[in-house]
Design an enzyme around this catalytic site. Structure first.
Site, PDB file in Angstrom:
ATOM      1  N   SER A 101       1.784  -0.911   2.479  1.00 36.26           N
ATOM      2  CA  SER A 101       1.732   0.446   3.018  1.00 36.26           C
ATOM      3  C   SER A 101       1.145   0.503   4.430  1.00 36.26           C
ATOM      4  O   SER A 101       1.292   1.518   5.114  1.00 36.26           O
ATOM      5  CB  SER A 101       0.929   1.355   2.084  1.00 36.26           C
ATOM      6  OG  SER A 101      -0.359   0.812   1.868  1.00 36.26           O
ATOM      7  N   ASP A 350      -9.446   8.098   1.922  1.00 38.72           N
ATOM      8  CA  ASP A 350      -8.625   6.924   2.222  1.00 38.72           C
ATOM      9  C   ASP A 350      -9.203   6.277   3.477  1.00 38.72           C
ATOM     10  O   ASP A 350      -8.986   6.759   4.591  1.00 38.72           O
ATOM     11  CB  ASP A 350      -7.164   7.329   2.443  1.00 38.72           C
ATOM     12  CG  ASP A 350      -6.274   6.120   2.757  1.00 38.72           C
ATOM     13  OD1 ASP A 350      -6.822   5.023   3.010  1.00 38.72           O
ATOM     14  OD2 ASP A 350      -5.037   6.279   2.760  1.00 38.72           O
ATOM     15  N   HIS A 353      -5.880   3.332   5.204  1.00 43.69           N
ATOM     16  CA  HIS A 353      -4.785   3.706   6.105  1.00 43.69           C
ATOM     17  C   HIS A 353      -5.337   4.449   7.308  1.00 43.69           C
ATOM     18  O   HIS A 353      -6.452   4.969   7.267  1.00 43.69           O
ATOM     19  CB  HIS A 353      -3.757   4.552   5.345  1.00 43.69           C
ATOM     20  CG  HIS A 353      -3.171   3.805   4.185  1.00 43.69           C
ATOM     21  ND1 HIS A 353      -3.662   3.923   2.911  1.00 43.69           N
ATOM     22  CD2 HIS A 353      -2.173   2.911   4.134  1.00 43.69           C
ATOM     23  CE1 HIS A 353      -2.980   3.123   2.106  1.00 43.69           C
ATOM     24  NE2 HIS A 353      -2.071   2.488   2.814  1.00 43.69           N
TER      25      HIS A 353
END
Ligand SMILES: *[C@@H]1O[C@H](CO)[C@@H](O)[C@H](O)[C@H]1NC(C)=O
Ligand SMILES: *[C@@H]1O[C@H](CO)[C@@H](O)[C@H](O)[C@H]1NC(C)=O
Length: 374
Positions: A101, A350, A353
């Protein structure tokens, strides 16, 4: 360079990342973030490719200081990415971003930069949108995102919400067909892998289970994360260096997370508002271990590759990424996480990311610079 003295300066000198700059040489990957008032290359209002979990602006992140920094290697400057030049130089070419990702995070940045020149058409996606492809008609330029989180074959038993009914099963001696099957169509490849190797997983080789990571409940040999990471990279590099088809390959190094006070599942946060100064990030034993493994495997692969100049490239963004604890999505992975009525105590962060726009643009700036060396 005291900070990195313990992680193998020999490898740094082996890498193919130095560029001549006037009288001296400049390592694009060694430097610090400096204040820059020019602001981001695009915004949530000008780019339609930012997906919700990375769209910190639209999700209501209140501070914007993280957008006003520029990567400054010691001894040289990295000019901003030039979208038109890139597309003109890459006419008719196919780029593929292969991995997890973080590659999805990266492709969005690249799409935002390139779409300033031409809006691409999506020409393919798989059922889950993990693998996708875009085409820029005026330049006949193709950009693919290829989902292969472990690079080797992995059977993952996880639903769309991340709930897993069993641990993934990895087969070390078989590569993920998702990228291998398309290999001969690629002209340029950016490849990487990462934190998936921290997960509980069962490992197979030659059709038999050889061990497991983190499976106290099974009577299997413990396989360490650096062993499995090394083993998977070696298999991928063996394919890359022995395949008759020889695209330019950028191996992008470890993209560190910055959870503090816990992990993603235990209340970890990343609330810092400014980059780290060099050395401020601390020891980071685990990140350093993975970085050391990948640079060692890259160096071996580059040595095995037959000395073709600028074919295998190390995109060694670890150090610059490590210095950006301020630029992860944090709670702004979701829309208005602290809106009235939301349970602030339950907001998940998060810290892996990156916000878009954000520091990934600097990865693209560097790629542009490396292409210019050809
Ligand atoms: C972009 O983000 C700002 C807040 O930073 C918000 O006001 C605006 O509505 C967003 N625009 C779009 C197109 O989402
Ligand atoms: C577009 O590029 C592909 C390779 O990516 C090539 O096979 C095809 O012939 C090109 N088409 C045109 C119209 O140039």
């Amino acid at each position: 360079d005291a900070c990195f003295a313990t992680v193998g300066l020999d490898l740094r000198h082996n890498s193919v990342t130095v560029v001549p700059q006037g009288a001296g040489m400049c390592d694009l990957f060694h430097g610090e973030w400096v204040h820059d008032s020019s602001g981001p290359a695009y915004t949530n209002a000008t780019c339609r490719f930012i997906e919700t979990p990375q769209n910190c602006m639209s999700n209501g992140r209140p501070d914007d200081g993280y957008l006003y920094w520029k990567w400054k290697p010691y001894g040289c400057e990295v000019p901003p990415f030039e979208s038109k030049t890139f597309l003109e130089d890459m006419r008719g070419k196919h780029w593929a971003l292969v991995g997890d990702s973080i590659l999805r995070n990266h492709v969005q940045s690249l799409l935002c930069l390139l779409s300033k020149v031409e809006d691409p058409t999506e020409v393919y996606h798989d059922k889950t949108y993990q693998s996708r492809r875009w085409h820029f008609p005026s330049y006949n330029f193709t950009l693919s995102l290829v989902w292969a989180p472990f690079l080797v074959k992995a059977d993952v038993f996880e639903d769309e919400n991340g709930f897993s009914s069993a641990e993934p099963r990895l087969t070390f001696d078989v590569l993920d067909a998702n990228w291998i099957s398309q290999w001969t169509t690629f002209d340029y490849v950016i490849i990487s892998t990462g934190q998936w190797f921290f997960k509980k997983a069962v490992y197979l080789e030659k059709g038999a289970v050889i061990g497991c990571h983190f499976c106290q409940d099974k009577s299997l040999r413990e396989v360490s994360i650096d062993y499995s990471f090394r083993r998977a990279l070696r298999e991928a590099f063996r394919f890359i260096t022995t395949s008759a088809h020889r695209p330019v390959v950028f191996y992008r190094t470890w993209s560190p997370s910055h959870f503090e006070g816990g992990e993603w599942f235990s209340g970890g946060r990343c609330d810092r508002k400014a980059p780290f100064k060099p050395r401020e990030a601390g020891d980071r034993a685990l990140d350093n271990l993975m970085w050391r493994v990948e640079r060692a495997e890259f160096a071996k692969a580059a040595a095995d590759d037959g000395g073709e100049r600028r074919r295998l490239r190390l995109l060694d963004t670890y150090e610059m990424s490590l210095q950006r604890p301020d630029a992860h999505a944090g709670p702004y992975r979701a829309y208005q996480p602290f809106a009235k009525g939301a349970d602030a105590g339950k907001v998940q962060n998060d810290c892996l990311h990156w916000c878009l726009p954000g520091p990934i643009e600097a990865w693209n700036d560097i790629i542009m610079q490396m292409l210019g060396e050809d």
